[in-house]
Design an enzyme around this catalytic site. Structure first.
Site, PDB file in Angstrom:
ATOM      1  N   HIS A  57      -8.304  46.013  -6.367  1.00  0.00           N
ATOM      2  CA  HIS A  57      -7.891  44.841  -5.590  1.00  0.00           C
ATOM      3  C   HIS A  57      -7.516  43.737  -6.576  1.00  0.00           C
ATOM      4  O   HIS A  57      -7.579  43.940  -7.803  1.00  0.00           O
ATOM      5  CB  HIS A  57      -8.996  44.413  -4.619  1.00  0.00           C
ATOM      6  CG  HIS A  57     -10.340  44.261  -5.275  1.00  0.00           C
ATOM      7  ND1 HIS A  57     -10.616  43.272  -6.190  1.00  0.00           N
ATOM      8  CD2 HIS A  57     -11.476  44.999  -5.176  1.00  0.00           C
ATOM      9  CE1 HIS A  57     -11.864  43.383  -6.592  1.00  0.00           C
ATOM     10  NE2 HIS A  57     -12.410  44.434  -6.011  1.00  0.00           N
ATOM     11  N   GLU A  58      -7.177  42.585  -6.011  1.00  0.00           N
ATOM     12  CA  GLU A  58      -6.710  41.470  -6.856  1.00  0.00           C
ATOM     13  C   GLU A  58      -7.720  41.097  -7.939  1.00  0.00           C
ATOM     14  O   GLU A  58      -7.342  40.620  -9.006  1.00  0.00           O
ATOM     15  CB  GLU A  58      -6.426  40.236  -5.992  1.00  0.00           C
ATOM     16  CG  GLU A  58      -5.226  40.368  -5.087  1.00  0.00           C
ATOM     17  CD  GLU A  58      -3.921  40.472  -5.868  1.00  0.00           C
ATOM     18  OE1 GLU A  58      -3.820  39.851  -6.933  1.00  0.00           O
ATOM     19  OE2 GLU A  58      -3.019  41.191  -5.414  1.00  0.00           O
ATOM     20  N   GLY A  59      -8.992  41.285  -7.647  1.00  0.00           N
ATOM     21  CA  GLY A  59     -10.019  40.963  -8.644  1.00  0.00           C
ATOM     22  C   GLY A  59      -9.837  41.811  -9.890  1.00  0.00           C
ATOM     23  O   GLY A  59      -9.812  41.306 -11.022  1.00  0.00           O
ATOM     24  N   HIS A  60      -9.690  43.132  -9.689  1.00  0.00           N
ATOM     25  CA  HIS A  60      -9.468  44.019 -10.838  1.00  0.00           C
ATOM     26  C   HIS A  60      -8.176  43.639 -11.562  1.00  0.00           C
ATOM     27  O   HIS A  60      -8.101  43.639 -12.786  1.00  0.00           O
ATOM     28  CB  HIS A  60      -9.330  45.471 -10.375  1.00  0.00           C
ATOM     29  CG  HIS A  60     -10.534  46.038  -9.706  1.00  0.00           C
ATOM     30  ND1 HIS A  60     -10.547  46.388  -8.377  1.00  0.00           N
ATOM     31  CD2 HIS A  60     -11.762  46.320 -10.190  1.00  0.00           C
ATOM     32  CE1 HIS A  60     -11.734  46.884  -8.066  1.00  0.00           C
ATOM     33  NE2 HIS A  60     -12.494  46.843  -9.149  1.00  0.00           N
ATOM     34  N   GLN A  84     -24.755  55.519 -10.662  1.00  0.00           N
ATOM     35  CA  GLN A  84     -25.114  54.167 -10.225  1.00  0.00           C
ATOM     36  C   GLN A  84     -25.281  54.061  -8.708  1.00  0.00           C
ATOM     37  O   GLN A  84     -25.534  52.989  -8.185  1.00  0.00           O
ATOM     38  CB  GLN A  84     -24.131  53.127 -10.767  1.00  0.00           C
ATOM     39  CG  GLN A  84     -22.731  53.173 -10.195  1.00  0.00           C
ATOM     40  CD  GLN A  84     -21.790  52.257 -10.960  1.00  0.00           C
ATOM     41  OE1 GLN A  84     -21.349  52.557 -12.062  1.00  0.00           O
ATOM     42  NE2 GLN A  84     -21.462  51.112 -10.374  1.00  0.00           N
ATOM     43  N   ARG A 210     -15.477  47.411  -1.429  1.00  0.00           N
ATOM     44  CA  ARG A 210     -16.229  47.773  -0.213  1.00  0.00           C
ATOM     45  C   ARG A 210     -15.793  46.964   1.012  1.00  0.00           C
ATOM     46  O   ARG A 210     -16.219  47.277   2.122  1.00  0.00           O
ATOM     47  CB  ARG A 210     -17.725  47.617  -0.451  1.00  0.00           C
ATOM     48  CG  ARG A 210     -18.272  48.655  -1.433  1.00  0.00           C
ATOM     49  CD  ARG A 210     -19.783  48.667  -1.472  1.00  0.00           C
ATOM     50  NE  ARG A 210     -20.291  49.851  -2.126  1.00  0.00           N
ATOM     51  CZ  ARG A 210     -20.662  49.905  -3.412  1.00  0.00           C
ATOM     52  NH1 ARG A 210     -20.591  48.834  -4.167  1.00  0.00           N
ATOM     53  NH2 ARG A 210     -21.095  51.029  -3.933  1.00  0.00           N
TER      54      ARG A 210
HETATM   55  O1  PAF Z   1     -18.093  47.187 -11.547  1.00  0.00           O
HETATM   56  C1  PAF Z   1     -17.787  48.385 -11.442  1.00  0.00           C
HETATM   57  O2  PAF Z   1     -16.779  48.759 -10.858  1.00  0.00           O
HETATM   58  C2  PAF Z   1     -18.698  49.429 -12.053  1.00  0.00           C
HETATM   59  O3  PAF Z   1     -20.040  49.080 -11.928  1.00  0.00           O
HETATM   60  C3  PAF Z   1     -18.362  49.767 -13.509  1.00  0.00           C
HETATM   61  C4  PAF Z   1     -18.556  48.567 -14.413  1.00  0.00           C
HETATM   62  C5  PAF Z   1     -16.912  50.231 -13.614  1.00  0.00           C
HETATM   63  C6  PAF Z   1     -19.262  50.889 -14.015  1.00  0.00           C
HETATM   64  O4  PAF Z   1     -19.111  52.034 -13.265  1.00  0.00           O
END
Ligand code: PAF
Length: 305
Positions: A57-60, A84, A210
Site C-alpha cells: 500500500h502507499e505506506g510501503h 511471526q 490488513r
Molecule cells: O512489517 C512487516 O511487514 C514485517 O513484520 C517485516 C518487517 C517485513 C518482517 O516480516
C-alpha cells in the site's frame, strides 16, 4: 509494467541483470540477490532495503520512495514470514498478490524485488531464532508472545542476505522499529535503520495490509482509532499531563463508536518502552484494537513542544 521472472537459468548469478528501468527484477534465490548486492557495492553503489510481506500500500511505497532518494540500488523484499504469526492468526489468509505488487513497484522504479520461497528462508532443520528480550514481550508481545521473535529472526536473515546500507521501516509498526533497532545494536549488524512516517488514508486510518479485511461498516468505525490518538495529542497540547485521564477519554471516544475491543492503549517515552504516568516530554501513544474480526494497531508521538 511487466515483472521479469527468472528463477532457473543454470549459472550464477542466474537471474541477475543490470536494472534497465523496465520494471524491477524479481529474484527468488538468496545467492542471486547476494551477488546483485555484492556487484552494486563493488561498483560503489549504496543499497537500500525495504522489507515487506507484500500486499503493498502507499505506506510501503513511501518507504521505497525514501530509499530511492537515499540509495543507488533499491531492493524490496516480499516474504510472508510464517514465524511471526501465531497458529490462530491469519498466515494462511494473509493477502498475497505478487503481480500487483510488482506493478506498483515498477511504477516507482524499484530496482529489485527479492521474493524468496518459504523453504529457502526456513530449511527443515532451521533451529535458531532471535529473542530481543523484554521489549518483545510488552504491548504487542502480551497479545502475540512469539511475534517479535519471528520478526527479529526474519529481519536479521534478510539483513544477512541483502547486506544493504540502509533498511526502511514504517513508524506505524512502532514497536517493530524499536525491536529491529535493538537487534541491530545488540548484534552489531552494520545497517542504518531508517524509520519513516505513518501513511494514512484521507480520513486518518493508518494504512495497513490488513485494512482489506474490514467490512464497509468496520472500515467506517476504524477511523476512531486515529481520532482517539489525535484526541490524545490535543489533550497533551492543551496541557493535560495525566496519562490515566487521557487514556480514559480515548477509551470513551472509541466506546462511543461501539463494536471495538481495545486491547491496549499504552504511553511510552523511549526505546525501553517503559510506560509513563505523565506526559513530560515526547511520548508515544500506541494502541491495538479489534474492529470486527480485524486486529489493527496505530500510534502517535505526542507531547512534543
Ligand atoms: O512489517 C512487516 O511487514 C514485517 O513484520 C517485516 C518487517 C517485513 C518482517 O516480516
Amino acid at each position: 509494467m511487466r515483472p521479469t521472472i527468472s528463477e532457473s537459468a543454470p549459472k550464477k548469478p542466474r537471474d541477475w541483470r543490470e536494472p534497465t528501468g523496465d520494471g524491477p527484477q524479481l529474484l527468488v534465490e538468496s545467492e542471486v540477490v547476494r551477488a546483485a548486492v555484492r556487484k552494486a557495492r563493488q561498483a560503489g553503489k549504496s543499497v537500500g532495503l525495504v522489507p515487506t510481506m507484500g500486499a503493498l500500500h502507499e505506506g510501503h511505497l513511501s518507504l521505497l520512495e525514501t530509499a530511492k532518494t537515499e540509495c543507488d540500488l533499491s531492493i524490496v523484499s516480499i516474504f510472508v514470514n510464517p514465524t511471526q504469526f501465531s497458529p490462530q492468526e491469519d498466515f494462511r489468509n494473509y493477502p498475497r498478490d505478487l503481480t500487483r505488487d510488482m506493478e506498483l513497484l515498477g511504477r516507482l522504479g524499484c530496482d529489485i524485488v527479492f521474493a524468496p520461497t518459504n523453504d529457502a528462508m526456513y530449511a527443515p532443520n532451521h533451529a535458531t531464532s532471535v529473542d530481543v528480550g523484554p521489549i518483545g514481550q510488552m504491548l504487542e508481545g502480551e497479545f502475540r508472545p512469539t511475534h517479535f521473535r519471528g520478526v527479529a529472526t526474519i529481519v536479521l536473515k534478510l539483513f544477512q542476505l541483502v547486506s544493504a546500507d540502509r533498511a526502511y521501516f514504517g513508524r506505524k509498526d512502532y514497536q517493530q522499529t524499536i525491536v529491529v533497532r535493538q537487534m541491530v545494536a545488540d548484534l552489531d549488524v552494520p545497517i542504518d535503520v531508517r524509520v519513516c512516517p505513518t501513511v494514512r488514508e484521507a480520513d486518518g486510518l493508518a494504512m495497513s495490509s490488513r485494512n482489506v479485511y474490514l467490512s464497509a461498516d468496520d472500515r467506517r468505525r476504524a477511523v476512531v482509532l486515529s481520532k482517539s490518538l489525535l484526541l490524545a495529542e490535543q489533550l497533551a497540547n492543551s496541557g493535560e499531563r495525566d496519562v490515566a485521564t487521557i487514556r480514559r477519554l480515548m477509551q470513551q471516544e472509541i466506546d462511543n463508536v461501539g463494536g471495538i475491543n481495545v486491547q491496549y492503549i499504552a504511553f511510552v517515552a523511549d526505546a525501553t518502552l517503559t510506560p509513563v504516568a505523565r506526559i513530560d516530554g515526547p511520548t508515544t501513544v500506541a494502541l491495538a484494537a479489534i474492529v470486527g474480526n480485524t486486529r489493527l494497531i496505530d500510534n502517535m508521538l505526542i507531547g512534543v513542544t
